[in-house]
Design a protein around this motif. Structure first.
Motif, PDB file in Angstrom:
ATOM      1  N   SER A 128       0.818  -1.207   0.000  1.00  0.00           N
ATOM      2  CA  SER A 128       0.000   0.000   0.000  1.00  0.00           C
ATOM      3  C   SER A 128       0.856   1.263   0.000  1.00  0.00           C
ATOM      4  N   GLY A 129       1.816   1.327   0.903  1.00  0.00           N
ATOM      5  CA  GLY A 129       2.655   2.508   0.967  1.00  0.00           C
ATOM      6  C   GLY A 129       3.580   2.651  -0.221  1.00  0.00           C
ATOM      7  N   ILE A 130       4.175   1.544  -0.660  1.00  0.00           N
ATOM      8  CA  ILE A 130       5.157   1.618  -1.740  1.00  0.00           C
ATOM      9  C   ILE A 130       4.499   1.937  -3.073  1.00  0.00           C
ATOM     10  N   THR A 131       3.333   1.358  -3.344  1.00  0.00           N
ATOM     11  CA  THR A 131       2.676   1.646  -4.628  1.00  0.00           C
ATOM     12  C   THR A 131       2.070   3.045  -4.644  1.00  0.00           C
ATOM     13  N   GLU A 132       1.632   3.559  -3.484  1.00  0.00           N
ATOM     14  CA  GLU A 132       1.166   4.943  -3.441  1.00  0.00           C
ATOM     15  C   GLU A 132       2.316   5.900  -3.738  1.00  0.00           C
ATOM     16  N   SER A 133       3.489   5.611  -3.187  1.00  0.00           N
ATOM     17  CA  SER A 133       4.664   6.440  -3.477  1.00  0.00           C
ATOM     18  C   SER A 133       5.028   6.364  -4.952  1.00  0.00           C
ATOM     19  N   MET A 134       4.895   5.178  -5.519  1.00  0.00           N
ATOM     20  CA  MET A 134       5.169   4.997  -6.943  1.00  0.00           C
ATOM     21  C   MET A 134       4.172   5.771  -7.791  1.00  0.00           C
ATOM     22  N   LEU A 135       2.891   5.706  -7.406  1.00  0.00           N
ATOM     23  CA  LEU A 135       1.858   6.441  -8.129  1.00  0.00           C
ATOM     24  C   LEU A 135       2.129   7.949  -8.073  1.00  0.00           C
ATOM     25  N   MET A 136       2.489   8.451  -6.900  1.00  0.00           N
ATOM     26  CA  MET A 136       2.745   9.879  -6.767  1.00  0.00           C
ATOM     27  C   MET A 136       3.924  10.311  -7.627  1.00  0.00           C
ATOM     28  N   ALA A 137       4.988   9.517  -7.618  1.00  0.00           N
ATOM     29  CA  ALA A 137       6.157   9.863  -8.424  1.00  0.00           C
ATOM     30  C   ALA A 137       5.836   9.809  -9.913  1.00  0.00           C
ATOM     31  N   TRP A 138       5.054   8.794 -10.310  1.00  0.00           N
ATOM     32  CA  TRP A 138       4.665   8.686 -11.718  1.00  0.00           C
ATOM     33  C   TRP A 138       3.805   9.887 -12.120  1.00  0.00           C
ATOM     34  N   ALA A 139       2.824  10.215 -11.304  1.00  0.00           N
ATOM     35  CA  ALA A 139       1.942  11.339 -11.611  1.00  0.00           C
ATOM     36  C   ALA A 139       2.690  12.668 -11.597  1.00  0.00           C
ATOM     37  N   ASP A 140       3.766  12.740 -10.817  1.00  0.00           N
ATOM     38  CA  ASP A 140       4.567  13.963 -10.743  1.00  0.00           C
ATOM     39  C   ASP A 140       5.504  14.106 -11.937  1.00  0.00           C
ATOM     40  N   ALA A 178       0.453   0.180 -17.591  1.00  0.00           N
ATOM     41  CA  ALA A 178      -0.022  -1.207 -17.494  1.00  0.00           C
ATOM     42  C   ALA A 178       0.562  -1.895 -16.262  1.00  0.00           C
ATOM     43  N   ALA A 179       1.838  -1.625 -15.974  1.00  0.00           N
ATOM     44  CA  ALA A 179       2.466  -2.226 -14.796  1.00  0.00           C
ATOM     45  C   ALA A 179       1.836  -1.686 -13.517  1.00  0.00           C
ATOM     46  N   LEU A 180       1.537  -0.392 -13.491  1.00  0.00           N
ATOM     47  CA  LEU A 180       0.885   0.179 -12.313  1.00  0.00           C
ATOM     48  C   LEU A 180      -0.472  -0.466 -12.068  1.00  0.00           C
ATOM     49  N   LEU A 181      -1.234  -0.670 -13.133  1.00  0.00           N
ATOM     50  CA  LEU A 181      -2.552  -1.277 -12.982  1.00  0.00           C
ATOM     51  C   LEU A 181      -2.449  -2.688 -12.431  1.00  0.00           C
ATOM     52  N   ARG A 182      -1.367  -3.410 -12.766  1.00  0.00           N
ATOM     53  CA  ARG A 182      -1.195  -4.775 -12.262  1.00  0.00           C
ATOM     54  C   ARG A 182      -0.879  -4.806 -10.770  1.00  0.00           C
ATOM     55  N   VAL A 183      -0.261  -3.750 -10.245  1.00  0.00           N
ATOM     56  CA  VAL A 183       0.117  -3.770  -8.823  1.00  0.00           C
ATOM     57  C   VAL A 183      -0.845  -2.968  -7.942  1.00  0.00           C
ATOM     58  N   PHE A 184      -1.698  -2.135  -8.526  1.00  0.00           N
ATOM     59  CA  PHE A 184      -2.661  -1.364  -7.739  1.00  0.00           C
ATOM     60  C   PHE A 184      -3.598  -2.225  -6.889  1.00  0.00           C
ATOM     61  N   PRO A 185      -3.960  -3.458  -7.333  1.00  0.00           N
ATOM     62  CA  PRO A 185      -4.929  -4.233  -6.532  1.00  0.00           C
ATOM     63  C   PRO A 185      -4.516  -4.450  -5.084  1.00  0.00           C
ATOM     64  N   LEU A 186      -3.224  -4.515  -4.798  1.00  0.00           N
ATOM     65  CA  LEU A 186      -2.785  -4.759  -3.424  1.00  0.00           C
ATOM     66  C   LEU A 186      -3.111  -3.581  -2.523  1.00  0.00           C
ATOM     67  N   HIS A 187      -2.774  -2.400  -2.963  1.00  0.00           N
ATOM     68  CA  HIS A 187      -3.120  -1.204  -2.187  1.00  0.00           C
ATOM     69  C   HIS A 187      -4.620  -1.109  -2.006  1.00  0.00           C
ATOM     70  N   GLN A 188      -5.366  -1.328  -3.098  1.00  0.00           N
ATOM     71  CA  GLN A 188      -6.810  -1.147  -3.016  1.00  0.00           C
ATOM     72  C   GLN A 188      -7.468  -2.197  -2.132  1.00  0.00           C
ATOM     73  N   ALA A 189      -6.962  -3.419  -2.165  1.00  0.00           N
ATOM     74  CA  ALA A 189      -7.515  -4.463  -1.298  1.00  0.00           C
ATOM     75  C   ALA A 189      -7.319  -4.097   0.169  1.00  0.00           C
TER      76      ALA A 189
END
Length: 417
Positions: free
Chosen positions: A229-241, A256-267
């Motif tokens: 959850s924490g690591i993918t949120e940081s990744m999302l923020m850096a990507w969006a930035d 596409a890679a982000l979409l594959r790993v987002f389910p863990l944070h969202q779960a």
């Protein structure tokens, strides 16, 4: 995904066509409340801490941890300008009246800065006054337990969460094997999970799923999902930035890679924050305040003065998650997981007076796509953000209209103990 794209295109077309349709049908838009997550921020953890979970160096942000970035401010202003355009066309906003929009934010730098940036686009030429409870205080909208307006029953909250997984977090976590493998491969940059262990590195596989006993207001969870959850949120923020991962030696990191790993944070987020008792405690006060603000004769519990046409509230992803869980609201946007709350994503509550005289609430979730975020694309009626109409259980009709009196009943029923 094709079905999702067609549905999203339909929703966007309906939203863009709304001004003309409303005028033709004699409908009047009377009030709007926007509950937004803050915009793109720096990672909450230091690059050095993040790099204990990755094989490659981590991009550096130019602002302190947790602060809104310059790009985050720009993206929020673009969103505000879009709302200015659509609500001027729909007749809600007019002229240069600076009292039409009321801004409220939590006390963190990123929420206050996001509200100001939204205001630059939504209230151009106006001095944007962002209201808060004041530095060092707990805001009841966002921290109701700390503020003393709600009391957490942690035993009941934990039962509410445990009941959704049959009391077995390990079995629940086992269902996320594909996403765990995808994240391991991406973080450790190996060809096939599980990647080899490396000295000084933390791995998504290493922490067993379990409940934590030290949670103070919500239910603590450990395991691969919490790690992710924490690591993918940081990744999302850096990507969006707009950060340059490829320049740091990363391979295979794209949408596409982000979409594959987002389910863990969202779960993890869904289980920990959208469960009934957690959501009731964390979002009950907020839901009541939003209802009071949307009512035709707002009382003292309303946010903003009676003359405000719009109320913009800026909080956190947990704010939206708990409100969604409390009212049973579900949404989805292309490129994201169901109910995921990306930076700057918002829940929009509109009060309309239909031609038949009935006042209804229409709710949607709006968010910039990953490409709109990363490329800082302007938002217009021709190129809008993603918009997902929301069905409110116990209230919405087939048209998605939710009569105001029934919306009030749903909120009161959901917040009652």
């Amino acid at each position: 995904m094709r079905l999702l794209a067609r549905f999203s295109a339909f929703a966007l077309a309906a939203l863009v066509a709304a001004p003309a349709a409303a005028q033709a049908s004699g409908e009047t838009l009377e009030k709007v409340v926007i509950l937004s997550r803050h915009g793109v921020r720096a990672a909450m953890s230091s690059p050095e801490r993040l790099e204990t979970a990755t094989a490659r160096p981590w991009p550096r942000f130019s602002v302190p941890p947790g602060h809104l970035t310059a790009n985050g401010g720009t993206l929020s202003t673009l969103f505000g300008a879009y709302y200015r355009e659509i609500y001027t066309r729909q007749g809600l906003l007019a002229g240069a009246d600076c009292g039409q929009v009321y801004y409220w934010a939590n006390v963190t730098q990123r929420t206050i800065a996001t509200a100001k940036a939204l205001g630059e686009g939504l209230s151009p030429g106006c001095a944007v006054d962002v209201h808060t409870v004041g530095e060092g205080k707990a805001d009841p909208l966002f921290e109701p337990v700390k503020a003393g307006v709600a009391k957490a029953d942690l035993a009941l909250a934990r039962a509410s969460v445990a009941g959704r997984v049959g009391g077995n977090l390990a079995a629940w976590s086992a269902g996320h094997g594909d996403a765990i493998a995808s994240l391991d491969e991406l973080l450790m940059q190996c060809g096939a999970a599980p990647c080899p262990k490396a000295p000084g590195k933390r791995r998504v596989y290493d922490e067993p799923a379990s409940f934590l006993d030290d949670a103070d207001e919500t239910v603590g969870i450990s395991g691969p999902e919490a790690f992710a959850s924490g690591i993918t949120e940081s990744m999302l923020m850096a990507w969006a930035d707009g950060q340059d991962f490829a320049g740091q030696g990363w391979k295979g990191l794209d949408e596409a890679a982000l979409l594959r790993v987002f389910p863990l944070h969202q779960a993890e987020f869904d289980l920990r924050l959208r469960s009934r008792e957690v959501a009731r405690t964390g979002a009950g006060h907020l839901a009541s305040k939003i209802l009071a603000t949307l009512e035709t004769k707002p009382g003292k519990e309303a946010i903003g003065g009676p003359d405000a046409k719009m109320v913009v509230i800026v909080g956190h992803d947990g704010t939206l998650a708990m409100l969604g869980g409390l009212l049973g609201m579900e949404w989805v946007a292309p490129g994201y997981q169901p109910n995921q709350i990306a930076p700057g994503g918002n829940l929009v509550f509109e009060r309309w007076k239909r031609a038949d005289g009935v006042r209804v609430i229409r709710v949607r979730y709006a968010v910039q796509s990953l490409s709109q975020l990363r490329e800082k694309k302007p938002l217009t009626l021709a190129a809008p953000p993603s918009a997902s109409p929301i069905f409110v259980p116990g209230c919405s009709e087939a048209s998605f209209d939710c009569p105001l009196d029934r919306f009030g009943a749903v909120v009161k029923g959901a917040t009652a103990r």
